[in-house]
Scaffold this motif. Structure first.
Motif, PDB file in Angstrom:
ATOM      1  N   ASN A   1       0.852  -1.186   0.000  1.00 14.81           N
ATOM      2  CA  ASN A   1       0.000   0.000   0.000  1.00 14.81           C
ATOM      3  C   ASN A   1       0.889   1.237   0.000  1.00 14.81           C
ATOM      4  O   ASN A   1       1.529   1.558   0.994  1.00 14.81           O
ATOM      5  CB  ASN A   1      -0.914   0.005   1.232  1.00 14.81           C
ATOM      6  CG  ASN A   1      -1.898   1.150   1.160  1.00 14.81           C
ATOM      7  OD1 ASN A   1      -1.501   2.313   1.180  1.00 14.81           O
ATOM      8  ND2 ASN A   1      -3.175   0.828   1.040  1.00 14.81           N
TER       9      ASN A   1
ATOM     10  N   HIS B   1       7.841   7.315   4.537  1.00 10.39           N
ATOM     11  CA  HIS B   1       7.055   7.087   5.765  1.00 10.39           C
ATOM     12  C   HIS B   1       6.510   5.674   5.773  1.00 10.39           C
ATOM     13  O   HIS B   1       5.949   5.209   4.772  1.00 10.39           O
ATOM     14  CB  HIS B   1       5.872   8.051   5.836  1.00 10.39           C
ATOM     15  CG  HIS B   1       6.274   9.477   6.008  1.00 10.39           C
ATOM     16  ND1 HIS B   1       5.371  10.508   6.003  1.00 10.39           N
ATOM     17  CD2 HIS B   1       7.492  10.054   6.193  1.00 10.39           C
ATOM     18  CE1 HIS B   1       6.002  11.662   6.173  1.00 10.39           C
ATOM     19  NE2 HIS B   1       7.300  11.410   6.287  1.00 10.39           N
ATOM     20  N   LEU B   2       6.685   5.021   6.906  1.00  9.02           N
ATOM     21  CA  LEU B   2       6.104   3.705   7.134  1.00  9.02           C
ATOM     22  C   LEU B   2       5.132   3.884   8.291  1.00  9.02           C
ATOM     23  O   LEU B   2       5.565   4.165   9.417  1.00  9.02           O
ATOM     24  CB  LEU B   2       7.236   2.730   7.494  1.00  9.02           C
ATOM     25  CG  LEU B   2       6.902   1.258   7.529  1.00  9.02           C
ATOM     26  CD1 LEU B   2       6.601   0.741   6.131  1.00  9.02           C
ATOM     27  CD2 LEU B   2       8.081   0.481   8.121  1.00  9.02           C
ATOM     28  N   ASP B   3       3.850   3.797   7.977  1.00  4.47           N
ATOM     29  CA  ASP B   3       2.818   4.094   8.980  1.00  4.47           C
ATOM     30  C   ASP B   3       3.084   5.436   9.664  1.00  4.47           C
ATOM     31  O   ASP B   3       2.966   5.581  10.875  1.00  4.47           O
ATOM     32  CB  ASP B   3       2.748   2.972  10.030  1.00  4.47           C
ATOM     33  CG  ASP B   3       2.224   1.669   9.423  1.00  4.47           C
ATOM     34  OD1 ASP B   3       1.399   1.743   8.477  1.00  4.47           O
ATOM     35  OD2 ASP B   3       2.665   0.596   9.856  1.00  4.47           O
ATOM     36  N   GLY B   4       3.477   6.406   8.882  1.00  3.84           N
ATOM     37  CA  GLY B   4       3.661   7.765   9.390  1.00  3.84           C
ATOM     38  C   GLY B   4       5.019   8.058   9.985  1.00  3.84           C
ATOM     39  O   GLY B   4       5.343   9.213  10.276  1.00  3.84           O
ATOM     40  N   ASN B   5       5.849   7.039  10.161  1.00  2.00           N
ATOM     41  CA  ASN B   5       7.191   7.272  10.721  1.00  2.00           C
ATOM     42  C   ASN B   5       8.229   7.350   9.607  1.00  2.00           C
ATOM     43  O   ASN B   5       8.161   6.592   8.643  1.00  2.00           O
ATOM     44  CB  ASN B   5       7.574   6.127  11.661  1.00  2.00           C
ATOM     45  CG  ASN B   5       6.615   6.027  12.828  1.00  2.00           C
ATOM     46  OD1 ASN B   5       6.301   7.021  13.475  1.00  2.00           O
ATOM     47  ND2 ASN B   5       6.111   4.830  13.070  1.00  2.00           N
TER      48      ASN B   5
ATOM     49  N   ASP C   1       2.305  -5.129   5.475  1.00  2.00           N
ATOM     50  CA  ASP C   1       1.094  -4.732   6.187  1.00  2.00           C
ATOM     51  C   ASP C   1       1.069  -3.249   6.522  1.00  2.00           C
ATOM     52  O   ASP C   1       0.227  -2.793   7.289  1.00  2.00           O
ATOM     53  CB  ASP C   1       0.979  -5.542   7.496  1.00  2.00           C
ATOM     54  CG  ASP C   1       0.840  -7.023   7.205  1.00  2.00           C
ATOM     55  OD1 ASP C   1       0.164  -7.354   6.206  1.00  2.00           O
ATOM     56  OD2 ASP C   1       1.433  -7.826   7.938  1.00  2.00           O
ATOM     57  N   ALA C   2       1.996  -2.509   5.953  1.00  2.00           N
ATOM     58  CA  ALA C   2       2.140  -1.105   6.360  1.00  2.00           C
ATOM     59  C   ALA C   2       1.610  -0.147   5.303  1.00  2.00           C
ATOM     60  O   ALA C   2       1.508  -0.488   4.130  1.00  2.00           O
ATOM     61  CB  ALA C   2       3.601  -0.815   6.640  1.00  2.00           C
ATOM     62  N   GLN C   3       1.290   1.052   5.767  1.00  6.38           N
ATOM     63  CA  GLN C   3       0.959   2.150   4.856  1.00  6.38           C
ATOM     64  C   GLN C   3       2.261   2.878   4.540  1.00  6.38           C
ATOM     65  O   GLN C   3       2.932   3.379   5.447  1.00  6.38           O
ATOM     66  CB  GLN C   3       0.013   3.147   5.546  1.00  6.38           C
ATOM     67  CG  GLN C   3      -1.289   2.552   6.045  1.00  6.38           C
ATOM     68  CD  GLN C   3      -2.330   2.480   4.948  1.00  6.38           C
ATOM     69  OE1 GLN C   3      -2.305   3.298   4.028  1.00  6.38           O
ATOM     70  NE2 GLN C   3      -3.222   1.499   5.036  1.00  6.38           N
TER      71      GLN C   3
ATOM     72  N   THR D   1       4.226   5.953   2.550  1.00  2.21           N
ATOM     73  CA  THR D   1       4.079   7.230   1.850  1.00  2.21           C
ATOM     74  C   THR D   1       5.444   7.655   1.317  1.00  2.21           C
ATOM     75  O   THR D   1       6.441   7.577   2.031  1.00  2.21           O
ATOM     76  CB  THR D   1       3.539   8.324   2.795  1.00  2.21           C
ATOM     77  OG1 THR D   1       2.352   7.842   3.424  1.00  2.21           O
ATOM     78  CG2 THR D   1       3.220   9.604   2.033  1.00  2.21           C
TER      79      THR D   1
END
Lengths: 754, 152
Positions: B7, B51-55, B69-71, B73
């Motif tokens: 994703n 970014h991996l889940d925002g980090n 399994d991560a978001q 960006t």
């Protein structure tokens, strides 16, 4: 107003019609290359473009495209060069689209980015291009309206005739203007009438950069493209003996591995043909990661290289035989040898008066030796290149500061004539001199030709950092003779390096001292060197300005006042004849930095150092304020005063200056490349320490001297003075002088945290 | 080789690569998203920050097998129209010189502001310290982060 003869740079004014019959083989994205990036731009794109000269095409709706001729490595010439064209063309900057020109020597002069010369050498030709196009638009209006050209005014993209009240946009007259003869003479604006030059414009690629759009060579991808990596010898003084292709065949995604040779045997190298390992192994595969994995598994045998001699053009172009010694070199032995040379006589580069006599009768002699190590450029974007060689044609898209100097090298390597090799200029992820030596382009071309497919070649960081073309290591010994009243009787500098001397013998303080002696020496090496931001100046300025600081203290004078006194002497009664600086402009930046830094009333708790230097036709003085907090020294503020003539794009110019200052602080504290048995001891950023956010100054002020001098260099001149300004401020902070770069090890030995 | 469903920037994308392939090269070579840059390959320079889940993480050291399994960006997905407060501040301060490290700088800055909307100077320096800028635009980056902080 200045009237200029357009014949002087006629080729910049070639038109498409002339080219049509000229048999140009290569396609050039001349009339189809605009890539609108925002909605606004899309809406405003013209139906048809008309080319007025090599730099300018005008759309039927008045949109203007200006081609930026020189490769962009971050000095922002892609914005400032077109600003100079737009100024004389007299258009609204908002209507200008800037495009990077490809390498096209038939149309553009000097497509070279280096030596801080882009703006200086573009100053007349680029403005002339704008003024010429404007004159043609005026002539087209005169013809259309049947009125004298002298009665027509052109301003902000509009043409008007006061007598008849007729008006037209540039776009309406562009098609006719493009068919007219290029005028033989045009008039350039007076500086006071500038509307664009001197007014800050944002980076024309800013939006593309912040949204991550493809702009660099490494971002290029085409159908069928393969990926390549190189494997080079592990040390200077080594060369390829053999390799075992089977050690990687069968690895996932690996297609081939072969030896590549950048130079054919009978090829005569040019001045920029420095490359450390002309023979190496290329690995080709389906992805970058896969070829990088194969690099680690490839079994290769290396052997010691003997002394090698080959012809190479010098700075003036004349060919000399160059001998690269064999052997595996060490930093420790470099240091020993350099210390020996300090004791030997050097080559006399300049002598005024009777320095030997003055030293004999001196009451006191101050002698200090300064050293600095090799430095790696470490551009953030490693060397890389896209190449597509098919039959007798080649397309190259790579990061290069000097396409003109590599096109012949590519041509001899792949056996394709220069005119069939199209070099497109990628935005570079940094240059700093490194990419004046563009053999990564040659390597990509050889690989593409061999595999008969387009290829993207990329160096790993380790390849890049170990590939040489470094800033040399240097040493300089300064001696001053003083009489019993502390009058300066003589100055002697003896400086050398591996493998070149850093001396600029006719620069300050030459010309200010009756008895002056400059000597140089050099030691051969197989560690390759190349231009590095302000070559030679980047060391000698630090040595000279540190010495003058210590000398001023010895004499009991304020360091700025002491320099001003010397410059006054050089101005009113210069010694010698070949002094290559203007003392009053040199003094001007010292006076400006004294004022802007409030030199005599520094903030409490800061320790202050000053330094000034002239190079690349510009004058810079800098004051550095150092603070020691929690046992850790850091640069709190830097004040710079710069005289580089007219400043085209002030905010971008300040940015460039700030960057050079940060670069200087980083290299003064940390910059160092060393060698053991020929191998670089640092090959990535875990060991090669680069300045980072925490070590950057809290504040940098860059002040420009306002004058009407033609523009001079900017990318380099702010760099050299930093080293001594840092050293001199550290002295005030710790009571110790710093003679050996980088300074961090000595500071750590003083139990300070770095 | 194995197939991975990822994703990225809110889209589901599929790649067929070796499990150890770092996300940097998955993005660049396999998904043609080249805004994320290769600088050092050993997580020392920050040019490859995503970014991996925002980090903020270094994609050159992040195998594709670890992120399914991560978001994710990337700079291309930081905002739809290139108008994230960090992007706007970078333009306002005319930060970039060569521009190569700036995607990584901005991704680090955006992650910082998400977790700490009003960072102090020291917090900015600490958060940004892993991102090298060879052109030396550090003072402008810090100013831009402050501007972005005010304009969120």
């Amino acid at each position: 107003m200045t009237t200029v003869n357009t014949k002087l740079n006629r080729r910049s004014f070639l038109k498409v019609s002339a080219l049509a019959g000229g048999g140009m083989v290569l396609s050039f994205s001349w009339l189809a290359g605009c890539k609108p990036s925002s909605e606004e731009e899309l809406l405003a794109m013209p139906k048809e473009w008309f080319e007025l000269n090599s730099y300018i095409k005008i759309g039927d709706n008045g949109r203007i495209t200006i081609f930026s001729p020189n490769p962009e490595f971050g000095s922002n010439i892609k914005t400032s060069m077109p600003m100079m064209v737009a100024e004389e063309l007299d258009v609204d900057w908002k209507n200008v689209i800037v495009e990077q020109a490809d390498f096209y020597p038939e149309r553009f002069d000097r497509q070279f980015t280096g030596g801080s010369q882009g703006i200086r050498q573009g100053w007349k030709p680029l403005r002339t291009a704008g003024a010429t196009a404007k004159a043609m638009l005026v002539a087209a209006s005169a013809q259309t309206w049947n009125v004298p050209a002298s009665e027509i005014t052109a301003s902000n993209g509009q043409l008007s005739h006061a007598g008849s009240g007729k008006k037209a946009g540039y776009g309406e007259m562009a098609s006719l203007a493009a068919t007219l003869e290029v005028p033989e003479e045009v008039t350039l604006k007076e500086i006071k009438d500038f509307k664009i030059i001197g007014n800050s414009k944002k980076n024309v690629d800013g939006q593309k950069i912040v949204t991550g759009q493809p702009m660099y060579a490494l971002d290029k991808k085409v159908e069928g493209m393969k990926y390549a990596a190189i494997v080079q010898p592990p040390a200077f003084g080594m060369r390829l003996k053999s390799f075992d292709k089977s050690s990687i065949s069968g690895m996932p995604g690996i297609l081939d591995a072969f030896e590549i040779n950048v130079f054919k045997e009978d090829y005569a190298r040019n001045f920029f043909d420095t490359t450390t390992f002309p023979d190496k192994i290329a690995i080709v595969g389906n992805s970058t990661w896969e070829v990088m994995q194969a690099k680690k598994s490839l079994k290769a045998e290396w052997e010691k290289a003997p002394d090698t001699t080959f012809p190479m053009a010098g700075r003036g172009g004349q060919a000399n035989n160059v001998t690269i010694p064999g052997g595996l070199e060490n930093t420790s032995s470099h240091k020993t040898k350099m210390a020996e040379y300090i004791q030997k006589p050097g080559n006399v580069l300049r002598k005024d008066g009777d320095p030997e006599g003055a030293f004999k009768k001196a009451h006191k002699v101050l002698e200090r030796t300064y050293t600095a190590p090799f430095l790696a450029h470490n551009t953030m974007e490693p060397m890389n290149c896209f190449a597509d060689v098919k039959g007798d044609k080649a397309e190259i898209y790579g990061p290069t500061q000097a396409p003109d100097f590599i096109s012949g090298t590519i041509s001899q390597a792949i056996g394709i004539p220069k005119e069939n090799i199209q070099i497109n200029l990628a935005r570079m992820g940094g240059g700093f001199g490194r990419r004046a030596y563009s053999h990564h382009l040659v390597e990509a071309a050889i690989i593409s030709q061999k595999i008969q497919a387009p290829v993207s070649l990329v160096y790993t960081r380790e390849d890049d950092m170990a590939a040489g073309v470094y800033r040399p290591t240097y040493s300089a010994t300064y001696r001053a003779a003083l009489d019993e009243n502390n009058n300066l009787l003589a100055l002697h500098v003896k400086a050398g390096g591996i493998p070149e001397s850093p001396i600029h013998a006719n620069r300050f303080p030459a010309g200010a001292i009756d008895n002056y002696l400059a000597e140089g020496w050099d030691l051969p090496s197989n560690i390759t060197i190349g231009a590095f931001r302000a070559p030679r100046s980047n060391f000698i300025a630090g040595a000279e300005q540190s010495f003058l600081d210590e000398l001023a203290e010895e004499i009991g004078k304020d360091p700025i006042e002491f320099r001003l006194e010397l410059l006054k002497r050089a101005e009113t009664n210069p010694v010698g004849e070949n002094n290559d600086y203007v003392p009053s402009r040199y003094a001007g930046v010292l006076e400006l930095v004294r004022e802007k830094s409030n030199w005599n009333t520094p903030k409490a708790n800061v320790s202050r150092g000053v330094s000034a230097y002239f190079c690349h036709n510009s004058y810079v003085a800098e004051v550095v304020d150092t603070v020691i907090k929690d046992n850790q020294p850091y640069v709190e503020s830097v004040y710079a005063a710069v005289d580089c003539g007219v400043v085209v794009n002030p905010d971008a110019a300040a940015n460039m200056g700030e960057g050079a200052i940060v670069d200087g602080i980083g290299n003064a504290f940390f910059g160092e490349m060393a060698f053991e048995n020929g191998a670089p001891t640092k090959t990535n950023f875990d060991k090669y320490r680069m300045i980072r956010h925490k070590e950057a100054p809290k504040k940098i002020e860059v002040h420009f001297v306002e004058n009407n001098e033609d523009p001079t260099g900017l990318g380099e001149p702010l760099f050299p003075p930093v080293f001594a300004a840092v050293a001199n401020s550290l002295y005030k902070a710790t009571g110790k002088r710093y003679y050996e770069q980088p300074f961090a090890p000595q500071l750590e030995m003083q139990n300070l945290r770095m | 080789m194995a197939t991975y469903n990822l994703n990225i920037n809110g889209k589901n994308l599929q790649v067929d690569v070796d499990p150890n392939t770092p996300m940097l090269w998955v993005l660049r070579d396999h998904l043609d998203m080249v805004g994320t840059k290769f600088g050092c390959g050993i997580a020392q320079c920050g040019a490859c920050t995503i970014h991996l889940d925002g980090n903020a993480v270094r994609s050159c050291q992040l195998p594709v097998s670890a992120v399914t399994d991560a978001q994710i960006t990337t700079i291309e997905g930081l905002s739809e129209k290139g108008d994230h407060p960090v992007q706007k501040a970078w333009i306002e301060h005319d930060v970039p010189q060569c521009g190569y490290c700036q995607a990584g700088q901005m991704m680090t800055a955006a992650a910082l502001l998400k977790s700490n909307p009003s960072p102090s100077d020291e917090e900015i320096e600490n958060a940004m310290n892993g991102n090298i800028c060879r052109c030396g635009t550090y003072t402008r980056i810090k100013a831009a982060v402050k501007t972005a902080s005010q304009n969120q």
